[in-house]
Design a protein around this motif. Structure first.
Motif, PDB file in Angstrom:
ATOM      1  N   TYR A 188      33.327  36.293  36.607  1.00  0.00           N
ATOM      2  CA  TYR A 188      34.186  35.973  35.307  1.00  0.00           C
ATOM      3  C   TYR A 188      34.181  34.429  35.162  1.00  0.00           C
ATOM      4  CZ  TYR A 188      35.464  40.919  34.573  1.00  0.00           C
ATOM      5  OH  TYR A 188      35.446  42.327  34.255  1.00  0.00           O
ATOM      6  N   THR A 196      36.222  31.622  34.190  1.00  0.00           N
ATOM      7  CA  THR A 196      37.449  31.418  33.615  1.00  0.00           C
ATOM      8  C   THR A 196      37.606  29.839  34.139  1.00  0.00           C
ATOM      9  OG1 THR A 196      38.843  31.687  35.495  1.00  0.00           O
ATOM     10  CG2 THR A 196      38.159  33.673  34.067  1.00  0.00           C
ATOM     11  N   ALA A 199      34.539  38.989  40.876  1.00  0.00           N
ATOM     12  CA  ALA A 199      35.229  40.199  40.781  1.00  0.00           C
ATOM     13  C   ALA A 199      34.376  41.409  41.501  1.00  0.00           C
ATOM     14  CB  ALA A 199      35.343  40.443  39.247  1.00  0.00           C
ATOM     15  N   GLU A 247      43.786  47.706  45.664  1.00  0.00           N
ATOM     16  CA  GLU A 247      44.766  47.317  45.016  1.00  0.00           C
ATOM     17  C   GLU A 247      44.673  46.738  43.761  1.00  0.00           C
ATOM     18  OE1 GLU A 247      46.165  43.392  47.273  1.00  0.00           O
ATOM     19  OE2 GLU A 247      46.016  45.260  48.592  1.00  0.00           O
ATOM     20  N   SER A 248      45.351  46.474  42.909  1.00  0.00           N
ATOM     21  CA  SER A 248      45.257  45.865  41.454  1.00  0.00           C
ATOM     22  C   SER A 248      44.438  44.522  41.679  1.00  0.00           C
ATOM     23  CB  SER A 248      46.436  45.657  41.086  1.00  0.00           C
ATOM     24  OG  SER A 248      46.492  45.289  39.682  1.00  0.00           O
ATOM     25  N   GLY A 249      43.613  44.357  40.981  1.00  0.00           N
ATOM     26  CA  GLY A 249      42.794  43.287  40.613  1.00  0.00           C
ATOM     27  C   GLY A 249      41.612  43.038  41.641  1.00  0.00           C
ATOM     28  N   SER A 250      41.333  44.339  42.477  1.00  0.00           N
ATOM     29  CA  SER A 250      40.115  44.524  43.415  1.00  0.00           C
ATOM     30  C   SER A 250      38.806  44.443  42.757  1.00  0.00           C
ATOM     31  CB  SER A 250      40.460  45.350  44.553  1.00  0.00           C
ATOM     32  OG  SER A 250      40.601  46.678  43.964  1.00  0.00           O
ATOM     33  N   LYS A 257      37.861  47.144  40.442  1.00  0.00           N
ATOM     34  CA  LYS A 257      37.617  48.673  40.144  1.00  0.00           C
ATOM     35  C   LYS A 257      37.248  48.605  38.895  1.00  0.00           C
ATOM     36  CE  LYS A 257      41.718  50.296  41.468  1.00  0.00           C
ATOM     37  NZ  LYS A 257      42.354  48.881  41.499  1.00  0.00           N
ATOM     38  N   SER A 258      37.614  48.176  37.937  1.00  0.00           N
ATOM     39  CA  SER A 258      37.612  48.625  36.518  1.00  0.00           C
ATOM     40  C   SER A 258      36.175  47.578  36.270  1.00  0.00           C
ATOM     41  CB  SER A 258      38.746  47.963  35.593  1.00  0.00           C
ATOM     42  OG  SER A 258      39.914  48.649  35.885  1.00  0.00           O
ATOM     43  N   THR A 259      36.083  46.550  36.608  1.00  0.00           N
ATOM     44  CA  THR A 259      35.092  45.600  36.419  1.00  0.00           C
ATOM     45  C   THR A 259      33.786  46.360  36.838  1.00  0.00           C
ATOM     46  OG1 THR A 259      36.332  43.677  37.070  1.00  0.00           O
ATOM     47  CG2 THR A 259      34.028  43.416  37.167  1.00  0.00           C
ATOM     48  N   GLN A 268      41.267  54.595  31.319  1.00  0.00           N
ATOM     49  CA  GLN A 268      42.661  54.197  31.885  1.00  0.00           C
ATOM     50  C   GLN A 268      43.734  54.290  30.861  1.00  0.00           C
ATOM     51  OE1 GLN A 268      42.622  50.517  33.781  1.00  0.00           O
ATOM     52  NE2 GLN A 268      44.540  50.924  35.048  1.00  0.00           N
ATOM     53  N   HIS A 271      44.538  53.828  42.479  1.00  0.00           N
ATOM     54  CA  HIS A 271      45.145  53.615  43.847  1.00  0.00           C
ATOM     55  C   HIS A 271      45.825  54.521  44.565  1.00  0.00           C
ATOM     56  CE1 HIS A 271      47.644  51.167  40.786  1.00  0.00           C
ATOM     57  NE2 HIS A 271      48.394  52.138  41.127  1.00  0.00           N
ATOM     58  N   LEU A 274      40.748  35.639  43.495  1.00  0.00           N
ATOM     59  CA  LEU A 274      39.587  35.968  43.615  1.00  0.00           C
ATOM     60  C   LEU A 274      38.687  34.664  43.133  1.00  0.00           C
ATOM     61  CD1 LEU A 274      38.831  39.420  41.851  1.00  0.00           C
ATOM     62  CD2 LEU A 274      39.476  38.797  44.181  1.00  0.00           C
ATOM     63  N   ALA A 327      44.114  36.062  30.162  1.00  0.00           N
ATOM     64  CA  ALA A 327      42.604  35.856  31.283  1.00  0.00           C
ATOM     65  C   ALA A 327      42.756  34.683  32.117  1.00  0.00           C
ATOM     66  CB  ALA A 327      41.660  35.744  30.351  1.00  0.00           C
TER      67      ALA A 327
HETATM   68  N1  LIG Z   1      38.038  39.581  30.842  1.00  0.00           N
HETATM   69  C1  LIG Z   1      38.373  38.814  32.111  1.00  0.00           C
HETATM   70  N2  LIG Z   1      38.315  37.673  32.186  1.00  0.00           N
HETATM   71  C2  LIG Z   1      38.589  37.048  33.350  1.00  0.00           C
HETATM   72  N3  LIG Z   1      38.965  37.491  34.596  1.00  0.00           N
HETATM   73  C3  LIG Z   1      38.955  38.917  34.392  1.00  0.00           C
HETATM   74  C4  LIG Z   1      38.738  39.574  33.348  1.00  0.00           C
HETATM   75  N4  LIG Z   1      38.891  41.033  33.658  1.00  0.00           N
HETATM   76  C5  LIG Z   1      39.177  40.978  34.758  1.00  0.00           C
HETATM   77  N5  LIG Z   1      39.282  39.827  35.334  1.00  0.00           N
HETATM   78  C6  LIG Z   1      39.467  39.727  36.665  1.00  0.00           C
HETATM   79  O1  LIG Z   1      38.672  40.256  37.644  1.00  0.00           O
HETATM   80  C7  LIG Z   1      39.259  40.689  38.830  1.00  0.00           C
HETATM   81  C8  LIG Z   1      39.225  42.212  38.902  1.00  0.00           C
HETATM   82  O2  LIG Z   1      39.648  42.949  37.803  1.00  0.00           O
HETATM   83  P1  LIG Z   1      39.537  44.441  37.381  1.00  0.00           P
HETATM   84  O3  LIG Z   1      40.491  44.696  36.139  1.00  0.00           O
HETATM   85  O4  LIG Z   1      38.240  44.818  37.840  1.00  0.00           O
HETATM   86  O5  LIG Z   1      40.472  44.847  38.751  1.00  0.00           O
HETATM   87  P2  LIG Z   1      41.104  46.250  38.701  1.00  0.00           P
HETATM   88  O6  LIG Z   1      40.893  46.581  40.248  1.00  0.00           O
HETATM   89  O7  LIG Z   1      40.593  47.255  37.865  1.00  0.00           O
HETATM   90  O8  LIG Z   1      42.601  46.160  38.841  1.00  0.00           O
HETATM   91  P3  LIG Z   1      43.975  47.350  38.270  1.00  0.00           P
HETATM   92  O9  LIG Z   1      44.004  48.306  39.290  1.00  0.00           O
HETATM   93  O10 LIG Z   1      45.034  46.418  37.916  1.00  0.00           O
HETATM   94  O11 LIG Z   1      43.232  47.855  37.080  1.00  0.00           O
HETATM   95  C9  LIG Z   1      40.948  40.454  38.552  1.00  0.00           C
HETATM   96  O12 LIG Z   1      40.937  39.243  39.206  1.00  0.00           O
HETATM   97  C10 LIG Z   1      40.997  40.085  37.115  1.00  0.00           C
HETATM   98  O13 LIG Z   1      41.939  39.056  36.975  1.00  0.00           O
END
Ligand SMILES: Nc1ncnc2c1ncn2[C@@H]1O[C@H](COP(=O)(O)OP(=O)(O)OP(=O)(O)O)[C@@H](O)[C@H]1O
Ligand SMILES: Nc1ncnc2c1ncn2[C@@H]1O[C@H](COP(=O)(O)OP(=O)(O)OP(=O)(O)O)[C@@H](O)[C@H]1O
Ligand SMILES: [Mg+2]
Ligand SMILES: [Mg+2]
Lengths: 337, 301, 336, 343, 585
Positions: A16, A18, A25, A44-47, A49-51, A99, A214, A278, B300
């Motif tokens: 990403y 930014t 990610a 954990e959050s932000g690791s 996964k959703s990406t 989710q 998680h 990250l 973001a």
């Molecule tokens: N649209 C976006 N723009 C910028 N950064 C993003 C965006 N979406 C996610 N990120 C960053 O990418 C990283 C991974 O995010 P992701 O949503 O994949 O985490 P996750 O493991 O799914 O977390 P969670 O458990 O909170 O859902 C995070 O640091 C997040 O801040």
């Protein structure tokens, strides 16, 4: 396990871009999924996964982009497909259980119509009545009353909403289901119900499933294999029994030891320190600044994910071909380079 | 320094805000520099210059062949002999003055009522809500005529115009802000503030208000916009400071004196261009602020 | 039925309360001026001929008595309330013996025909543009060219109207020069007359739509940005829906809901809101009538038109409240 | 025995007609500060209970007494003291921060309003102390905006704030449900510390029985606004008596490959249940009897143990009389020490 | 232009248009015959802001109507026409009117064969009835106050003879009330219809079913909506029948409501309309320039108009400081630069005036006789030194910003104007401002009230007095119109001077005649007082700059063809209608 994988992710990188810098990610993610297999993805959050889930569906939105790697669905390479071909794959071949089902349904449409929409746009060539029939069937499959089809999302309870989402996701008999924290907003009883439903359906359809979450407990109850992510990297991947009983990566070890168990009442052990941002990862292994077993080599480069035991991979310098090594040997190795 | 850099960086991403601020800077420079070239007390008023001169950079009155005192009218002059450059320079500020006065007062009063009514609820809220609903039905023109006829034998001043418009300008903000506050009242940090022993007023002003700031900023922009519109509409109905070269009044004269028909296109072009510029500026800033205020965009980071 | 009768009744009671309060307020406001509308009117008439006949003041007084304007204010107020309840809006002072209703009915069809339509058009067009502006996959054309068209929103409608008239009607002669229909044609329910009316409404409609669409676009753009962040949009995309369906049925449909409330408000301002355009266009609507009545301080006309507006606003709001649950299934007035 | 908190027959009915709490009574002893968990599925009224305790909601029926005084009748000094002494931690560790301010705001406001410090230095010292005792490094946290901190840091800051204020009662509404597994342990540890070291009574609201089991001394299981089972956490979790509790515990996904979930079948109600009469769980109960549909079961002491269960399966066992419900936890504690026979 | 055909396709038949309703009358289209554009006269006036609000008020005495003949153009006729420009009286419905020796009785002879549009003869009875009706309905009806005060009784001698008796000698009655000229002259009603009407001012008199309005003129209304009013020629008009006059060539008149100069000019340039209200100096020049077919009173030359009976002055409130001091009034006059006003605001196309009279032929002897006095009192002079002298005489000094002050007070000199003065108003105000008066040009909605109650200290306004006799204007300054400030006054100079009153009283009883030295002396004495005190401050002649389009119609009244003044909204419209000739025969 000679079956051909249905989904193969190779060296996937997602970034990403930014203001605060480049968010790495997903880094060098490798994952194979065989038909009918259940793989868990924790971290954990932000690791990231959703990406990863979004990347598989090619739904990363600007400022994000898939920066490298390949995603194969059978013999199709997804990252190079046209947008229209990709759209046809979404929902049909690869589907997602979102989710937070609470907000995942269009609040102003009846459930039935939300199922049918998917069918219409995948050109099944069915009549309206046939599609309604299929929609009702999908609802039944998720143990929902067909009446639910005529209801609006706000009229459903959380569990029902999540089932409705599942109904939508599986209506097209997808080969791969990606479930991103499908139950984290639900209470345990409902969670169990939903997961049982999902599991049953998956078995019936023979789809592969990636369960993101998680909650290690949920993973323990549901998946065959588990992947552990940390700061955008995959730290460990292996059969659930192996990972639980013999975690290789120190991060996984700490994670597992922090889990609440029935016979360890009142004991709390977290992982000290916090996840680095990250955008600004420490040099070397991303976990090195929190790792109790960090060595000098850990500060040089991110260790690759390697198979150290049969079907048990880890990204850690502590192992070489499954054998735990000492710091001295590593230093030698470093010097040798 | 660092902060300046990050602001600039932000502006690079938020193009609307950047462009809007750019126009603001341009207008400010234009008017501030422009002021040096004119006599503010004379030039924007009738008889300051020969009438109906098209834009020209070098002008010599035809009557004087050797042209001892050449004066240029880069924007031309109107049929009553106002130097339109001077009108542009002074009128822009007057117009903004009306807008900000009316918009500002409207917003302050509206915010106060909106906040208190949403926060305290009950009978007070009901009364405010009903009053706003009822007052919304009053035609603005009616109020203006009533006021104008009790005004004596002077035109409304620029400030007076702003004040009068502000009389009705608070209704919209009161309505909108009330609903904003209603949703905000349920936020956890408001509860936390109570747990911190803060008084209601402290909660309103210290906790809730700052978070509405970007929103209030955007509302201010729209309030200013509507106030300027209102002032132009009123001027167009002949109810305004007819002598003062505000943009609205200038447009009034353009229409009233059939400038287009008479071929005095520049007379109309000058105020309309500036008005459009001012509005585009406010519009862009408003969009920009909107983005700034939108938490989804901010998340973001 | 998404609402109970008791709710409808309560809401209706509220409507009556607002109408009463608004009618009362608007009764007293014009009385705040020291002006004498009768003298103004009669003077205006007299100076039109450049001649003020003797006995003028006597005439003014006689008319005051006739219209009951010399009675105590509270008596006038009670009479007014009584009349209004009976639906009798009385006579226009400036146009006696024409009744207020006659005059309103003369203007109403034009107002509704032009302003209602343009308000709705501006709403639809503006909302669509706004939605497209926020839609990342929309063609760049929408995102960069259309906002510049929105500059029209920055210019007051009547200035747009004037400019349009000058070029489109006067110089290029593409459409008629203002007015409701062609000079020399007579109102009738024929195709040719209707086409004629439509032909004449192109310019004012264009001006109003151009001026109005911008505001809607801004609002819609904001809502659309918000909606796109919603989980259901992500899920819908993951379902593999076609772009337009995603845009319309999931995006626009949801982003539009809050706009509908504003539309109700906007609809209620159509009468007072477009005075200047009507004026510039020579369009015989209610707005012009109201503006003139206010200028003449024709009490009964003002009361009448404002009353009609108030009722229209209140009823629009009421209807909106009633149909909103149909648009947004989440809202329900079943139990309250 | 002085009571810190006392809820007497509290019922809360929301505008829409939802009965969130149905005749709840319990009390908390001031002398022995403990952690009391309130658990139950989503919508069972847990948060409502918390808000009522905090005085943010007014009960439809019944009273809430704090140190013997009705909290809604408190004025002036007493009200102020109540505000200070009853604090809370909420579920979403982001929402409790005003995004406009740096996280310090939360501390300074509290210190200023409750006059906890005489100087800025003293305030600073207090804050640093509090942060350190929840394992946070002040230089890593103070002076930052909430979004610049991790969820775990944010939540621990709130815990630190509670520590700073040293309340008598802390309502913690799902404090760890938004925090991921590795941080959860850290926060729970801090909570435990509040109770152990600072003697703060904690009302721990959660739907997660695993964490409830780990931090609390007593537990109260709510279902649709009514108490199903309550008592000493060890006995309730290890050996649940009420069928609802049994189902709950059976559904916990333990991170333990040996303990598989789903031994008990989940019954989905057929929608024919009569609301207001009988046991609320009857329609989902595998052991339902005809009496269950007739009258609300009283609170029994199954096997004379240190907990009560509202279930007719234990008919014949001693009951906790309605009047004594208020003393539930006290009674339970007492029983734990020396079980008494039925009356 | 597209789309403007004169006659649309006929509509299916239907009911009749109800009086006044806006709903499209289905019947209208069928009822109306097709008339080609070149036989149609389209004029734009009346109404305001593009709307007629008097739809269905054909009764000129209805309060909301446009008064008298204006309600339906070409439908109503006077007893006599009077053209000031030709200085000619044209007997019309009457043949003759004779005073008795002491001017207390007037015998009017009605023309034989005049008929109302419903076939009823127009007789002496209608005249007597109308006068009685005015007496009975005082003060509601226009002219009623004067008639009640003047007329004692009427006597119908026979169908064609009526004798009007006055309380006192009324030598001006015939000219004032029975001659149709400019905007004065009584409008006659059909007795057989109006006798049954209870409330004259509330009577619409419009019902096409019943044939209402019942008129004597060659046109009657056939369609009337807020957008336009259509009058068709009555081929059974009495004058054509009896051979008194030919039917006019115009077959249809369409009146569309006035909106703005801009629109009128555009319509004129595109040949959509044939004439309109007068335009401003600056616009009419554009219309003439852009459409070669448009002419004006002065052809296609400046000043494009003729002098109206309404010369513009600064009217002062002579009863309130600071304008109660003649010095200050004179200072105002010296301060303004009328030539600059003409050059800037009117693009050089106006006519100044030194006296508050229209420069009409019958008035010229008086104006000539005033010349020597004007040397002494130069009312048009721009001279700041003299202004300063006068101001100092009044006790004023200039302050640092150049404003006149006395007792710390500046001279508040806001000018109350009105839309028609929007061109000159701001310029005059600015001139005053530069000359040290705190002036501003304002156009309040209640300008009328402010003028009449004296709260306006300076107002730009016309006179509407003298046409042939200086008395009418001079009379406006007598103290009988004086009211204290705050009370409404008919004429609002609020000037009081017993000496002046006495002169005017004497003039009132005399027959106006410039050749009568006594009358002339009285006039000169009065005008000297006017000039000495500068009761009001003459600014300009008011010009009617009426555009006339020759595309479809010719023989418009112009200075070369000066049969009447060109305002078609005046009582003399009939004369214009009879004279216009189709261009495209
Ligand atoms: N649209 C976006 N723009 C910028 N950064 C993003 C965006 N979406 C996610 N990120 C960053 O990418 C990283 C991974 O995010 P992701 O949503 O994949 O985490 P996750 O493991 O799914 O977390 P969670 O458990 O909170 O859902 C995070 O640091 C997040 O801040
Ligand atoms: N402000 C409110 N207005 C109306 N109903 C409400 C309100 N707050 C809560 N409720 C209802 O009261 C019931 C109990 O809600 P409560 O929030 O106490 O449950 P909870 O046990 O905290 O659930 P969760 O685990 O989802 O947080 C629910 O049915 C809820 O819908
Ligand atoms: Mg995620
Ligand atoms: Mg809760």
């Amino acid at each position: 396990m000679s079956e051909k994988p249905i989904l193969r992710i190779k060296d996937l990188d997602v970034r990403y871009y930014t203001d605060a810098g480049i968010v790495r990610a997903n880094n060098q993610i490798n994952l194979e999924l065989k038909p009918g297999e259940r793989v868990g993805l924790v971290g954990e959050s932000g690791s990231g996964k959703s990406t990863l889930a979004l990347a598989i569906l090619r739904m990363i939105k600007p400022p994000g982009t898939i920066a490298g790697g390949e995603i194969w669905l059978d013999d199709i390479e997804l990252t190079r497909l046209s947008e229209e071909r990709m759209r046809q794959i979404r929902g049909k071949d690869i589907s997602m259980v979102p989710q937070g089902a609470m907000n995942s349904l269009n609040p102003v449409m009846r459930i039935k119509d939300q199922i049918i929409d998917t069918m219409i746009d995948h050109d099944l060539g069915l009549s309206r009545a046939e599609m309604e029939e299929l929609a009702i069937e999908a609802l039944r499959a998720t143990e929902l009353d067909p009446k639910v089809g005529n209801m609006y999302p706000h009229e459903l309870s959380g569990g029902m909403k999540q089932r409705a989402c599942i109904a939508i996701s599986v209506a097209m008999n997808p080969k791969v289901i990606i479930a991103d924290e499908p139950t984290s907003a639900l209470d345990v009883i409902t969670q169990r119900q939903v997961m049982e439903t999902l599991g049953r359906l998956q078995e019936r359809l023979g789809s592969a499933i990636i369960l993101i979450g998680h909650d290690m407990g949920l993973m323990a109850q549901f998946v065959d294999r588990i992947a552990v992510m940390y700061a955008g990297w995959m730290m460990e991947l292996g059969k659930i029994e192996d990972v639980f009983t013999n975690p290789l990566n120190p991060y996984t070890q700490l994670l597992i030891s922090s889990l609440p168990l029935l016979d360890r009442r009142g004991e709390f052990s977290g992982i000290p320190g916090i996840t680095p941002p990250l955008t600004d990862l420490p040099p070397g292994c991303v976990f090195n600044d929190r790792c109790p077993q960090a060595m000098a080599v850990c500060r040089t480069a991110m260790p690759p994910l390697r198979e150290h035991e049969p079907e048990h991979l880890a990204a850690c310098y502590l192992y070489e071909n499954g054998i735990k090594v000492t710091e001295e040997r590593h230093d030698e190795a470093v010097r040798a380079q | 320094m660092n902060q300046l850099l990050s602001i600039l960086q932000y502006l690079r991403r938020n193009k609307s805000l950047a462009l809007g601020l750019g126009i603001l800077v341009f207008l400010t420079l234009f008017t501030v520099v422009g002021l040096q070239f004119i006599d503010r007390k004379v030039d924007p008023y009738p008889l300051a210059a020969p009438a109906s001169i098209p834009p020209t950079l070098s002008y010599c009155p035809r009557t004087e062949p050797d042209c001892p005192n050449p004066k240029a009218y880069p924007f031309g002059t109107d049929a009553q002999g106002r130097d339109l450059f001077a009108v542009a320079v002074t009128g822009t500020w007057m117009t903004l003055q009306i807008g900000f006065l009316a918009g500002g007062i409207g917003l302050v009063v509206g915010t106060f009522l909106g906040f208190t009514s949403a926060f305290y609820g009950g009978l007070y809220d009901a009364v405010i809500r009903l009053s706003v609903d009822v007052l919304l039905t009053v035609p603005g023109l009616l109020v203006l005529v009533v006021i104008a006829s009790s005004l004596g034998d002077k035109n409304i001043t620029v400030t007076g115009m702003g004040l009068i418009i502000s009389l009705l300008a608070w209704r919209g903000p009161a309505r909108v802000i009330r609903s904003q506050v209603l949703s905000m009242r349920e936020r956890s940090y408001v509860m936390m503030a109570r747990l911190n022993g803060m008084s209601n007023m402290a909660i309103i002003f210290k906790e809730m208000m700052p978070n509405l700031l970007p929103y209030l900023g955007a509302s201010l922009v729209s309030a200013v916009t509507s106030a300027i519109f209102a002032s132009m509409g009123l001027a167009a109905l002949g109810l305004g400071p007819l002598r003062e070269p505000t943009l609205g009044v200038t447009i009034y004269w353009v229409i009233n004196q059939s400038a287009f028909l008479r071929g005095l296109w520049w007379w109309g072009a000058v105020p309309i261009t500036i008005v459009a510029l001012v509005f585009v500026m406010l519009f862009l800033i408003s969009i920009g602020l909107d983005e700034l205020a939108n938490p989804r965009v901010r998340r973001a980071r | 039925m998404r609402y109970s009768w008791s709710f409808v009744l309560r809401r209706f009671g509220q409507l009556l309360l607002v109408v009463w309060a608004a009618a009362t307020l608007n009764f007293f406001i014009p009385k705040l001026t020291p002006r004498n509308p009768l003298r103004e009117k009669l003077l205006a008439e007299a100076t039109r001929s450049g001649y003020i006949a003797p006995g003028f003041e006597e005439m003014v007084q006689a008319y005051e008595t006739k219209f009951g304007l010399d009675r105590p204010l509270w008596q006038q107020y009670l009479t007014y309330l009584g009349d209004v309840v009976r639906g009798d809006l009385g006579y226009s002072i400036a146009n006696y013996p024409k009744t207020v209703w006659e005059l309103i009915l003369e203007g109403l069809p034009w107002t509704i025909g032009l302003l209602l339509t343009t308000t709705l058009l501006a709403f639809l067009i503006g909302s669509l543009l706004g939605a497209l502006m926020a839609w990342p996959k929309a063609s760049h054309w929408f995102r960069y060219i259309l906002p510049s068209l929105l500059i029209f929103g920055a210019i007051p409608a009547y200035v747009i109207a004037l400019t349009l008239i000058y070029f489109v009607a006067f110089r290029w002669k593409l459409v008629p020069l203002g007015g409701g229909y062609s000079i020399g044609s007579t109102p009738s329910l024929t195709m040719s007359f209707i086409l004629d009316v439509l032909h004449h409404s192109i310019l004012p409609a264009l001006a109003l739509v151009l001026a109005g669409a911008g505001g809607w676009a801004i609002g819609m753009r904001g809502m659309m940005v918000t909606v796109q962040g919603e989980d259901y949009m992500t899920f819908a995309e993951a379902k593999g829906l076609k772009e337009w369906r995603l845009f319309l049925k999931y995006g626009v449909r949801n982003a539009l809901l809050p706009q509908v409330t504003s539309l109700a408000l906007a609809l209620s301002f159509i009468v007072s809101g477009s005075v200047l355009v009507e004026l510039v266009m020579g369009y015989p609507g209610l707005g012009t009538l109201l503006a003139r009545s206010i200028n003449q301080l024709d009490y009964f006309m003002i009361y009448g038109i404002v009353f009609v507006i108030v009722v229209a606003i209140a009823v629009t709001m009421f209807i909106m409240d009633m149909i909103y649950p149909l648009l947004d299934p989440r809202i329900s007035y079943e139990r309250h | 025995m002085t009571k810190l908190l006392e809820l007497n027959n509290v019922t809360k009915v929301f505008k829409g007609g939802t009965v969130a709490l149905d005749d709840i009574s319990f009390s908390v002893d001031a002398a022995s500060p403990s952690v009391i968990a309130v658990a139950g599925e989503s919508g069972s009224g847990k948060s409502t209970l918390g808000l009522i305790t905090l005085g943010f909601l007014e009960p439809t029926k019944g009273t809430v007494l704090y140190k013997g005084q009705d909290i809604h009748k408190l004025r002036g000094e007493a009200q102020f003291a109540f505000r200070k002494e009853v604090q809370a931690i909420f579920q979403d560790p982001f929402a409790v921060y005003n995004p406009f301010y740096k996280v310090d705001h939360l501390f300074y406001e509290a210190i200023k309003n409750f006059k906890l410090a005489n100087s800025k230095d003293e305030a600073q010292r207090l804050i640093v102390e509090a942060l350190e005792s929840v394992g946070l490094r002040p230089d890593e946290t103070l002076g930052r905006f909430p979004h610049q901190l991790s969820g775990g840091q944010r939540q621990r800051l709130v815990v630190a704030r509670a520590l700073l204020l040293q309340p008598q009662l802390l309502v913690a509404d799902e404090p760890v449900s938004m925090v991921d597994a590795s941080l959860r342990a850290t926060i729970l540890k801090s909570l435990r510390k509040l109770n152990d070291e600072y003697k703060i009574t904690i009302l721990y609201i959660t739907h997660d029985l695993t964490t409830a089991y780990h931090v609390s001394d007593y537990i109260m299981i709510l279902y649709k606004g009514s108490v199903m089972e309550a008592g000493d956490v060890e006995s309730v979790i290890r050996d649940p008596k009420h069928p609802y509790t049994q189902l709950l515990i059976d559904s916990i996904p333990w991170p333990d490959l040996q303990r598989t979930w789903g031994q008990k079948e989940i019954i989905i109600p057929d929608g024919t249940e009569v609301i207001g009469k009988g046991c609320k769980f009857a329609s989902r109960c595998p052991h339902v009897m005809s009496i269950c549909r007739e009258a609300r079961p009283p609170l029994y002491f199954p096997n004379g143990e240190s907990r009560v269960a509202a279930c007719y399966l234990y008919e014949g066992q001693p009951t906790l009389s309605r009047d004594d419900v208020g003393d539930l936890f006290a009674t339970v504690a007492h029983k734990q020490a020396a079980p008494v026979a039925a009356d | 232009g597209g789309g403007q055909t004169a006659a649309p396709a006929a509509a299916p038949s239907g009911g009749e248009a109800a009086g006044g309703a806006a709903a499209p009358a289905e019947g209208a289209a069928q009822r109306l015959k097709d008339v080609p554009r070149e036989r149609t006269l389209i004029v734009m006036w009346a109404g305001t802001d593009g709307q007629f609000t008097d739809v269905g008020l054909a009764n000129g005495y209805a309060t909301g109507s446009k008064n008298g003949h204006r309600a339906v153009l070409g439908a109503f006729e006077p007893l006599f026409y009077y053209s000031a420009f030709a200085d000619e009286v044209i007997p019309w419905l009457a043949t003759d009117a004779q005073y008795n020796d002491d001017y207390t009785e007037l015998t009017v002879k009605i023309r034989e064969g005049v008929e109302w549009s419903d076939g009823t003869p127009f007789t002496a009875n209608d005249v007597a009835f109308t006068l009685q009706m005015l007496k009975d309905n005082e003060p509601f009806l226009r002219d009623s106050t004067a008639i009640k005060a003047w007329v004692e009784s009427t006597e119908v001698v026979d169908d064609l003879t009526v004798v009007i008796k006055f309380y006192e000698p009324r030598p001006r009655f015939l000219f004032d009330k029975l001659y149709g000229k400019f905007d004065t002259g009584i409008w006659w009603v059909p007795a057989h219809i109006f006798k049954d009407v209870d409330e004259i001012q509330g009577f619409g008199f419009y019902d096409l079913e019943k044939g209402w309005p019942v008129v004597t003129g060659p046109y009657n209304v056939v369609d009337w909506t807020p957008q336009q009013q259509t009058m068709d020629r009555r081929d059974d008009w009495w004058a054509a029948k009896i051979g008194f006059a030919e039917l006019p060539e115009i077959e249809r008149i369409i009146v569309i409501p006035w909106t703005s100069e801009e629109r009128a000019s555009q319509l004129m340039i595109l040949n959509e309309i044939d004439s309109s209200l007068d335009l401003r100096a600056t616009t009419i020049s554009q219309v003439v320039a852009q459409n070669p077919a448009v002419i004006t009173h002065t052809g296609r030359e400046l000043p494009y108009g003729y002098i109206d009976w309404w010369p513009t002055s600064f009217w002062f409130n002579c009863d309130e400081p600071p304008f109660n001091d003649p010095n200050v009034r004179w200072a105002v006059s010296y301060t303004i630069d009328r030539q600059q006003m003409l050059d800037v605001a009117l693009e050089g196309s106006g006519i100044l005036t030194e006296l508050p009279f229209p420069y009409y032929p019958p008035l010229m002897p008086y104006i000539e006789a005033t010349k020597p006095l004007l040397e002494q009192y130069p009312t048009n002079e721009h001279n700041l030194d003299k202004a300063a002298e006068r101001m100092r005489a009044a006790g004023y000094e200039k302050d640092s910003e150049g404003f006149w002050v006395k007792d710390g007070q500046r001279v508040e000199a806001s000018i109350v104007g009105g839309a028609i003065f929007n061109d000159i108003g701001p310029v005059l105000a600015e001139q005053l401002r530069r000359g040290g008066f705190e002036a501003e040009y304002i156009t309040p909605a209640d300008a009328g009230t402010r003028r009449s109650d004296g709260t306006a200290k300076i107002s730009l306004f016309g006179h509407g007095g003298s046409i042939a006799d200086p008395f009418d204007t001079l009379d406006m300054y007598t103290s009988k119109y004086y009211r204290p400030t705050g009370e409404p006054a008919q004429f609002f100079s609020r000037y009081r001077n017993p000496e002046y009153d006495a002169i005017l009283e004497e003039m009132a009883s005399m027959r106006p005649d410039p050749d009568d030295p006594q009358y002339m002396d009285l006039y000169l004495a009065a005008i000297e007082i006017y000039l000495r005190d500068l009761i009001d401050c003459p600014i300009q002649q008011w010009l009617h700059r009426i555009p006339m389009n020759t595309t479809y119609w010719t023989n418009w009244p112009t200075q070369d063809n000066n049969y009447v003044n060109g305002a078609f909204w005046h009582q003399t419209v009939g004369l214009i209608l009879h004279n216009l000739k189709a261009t495209q025969a």
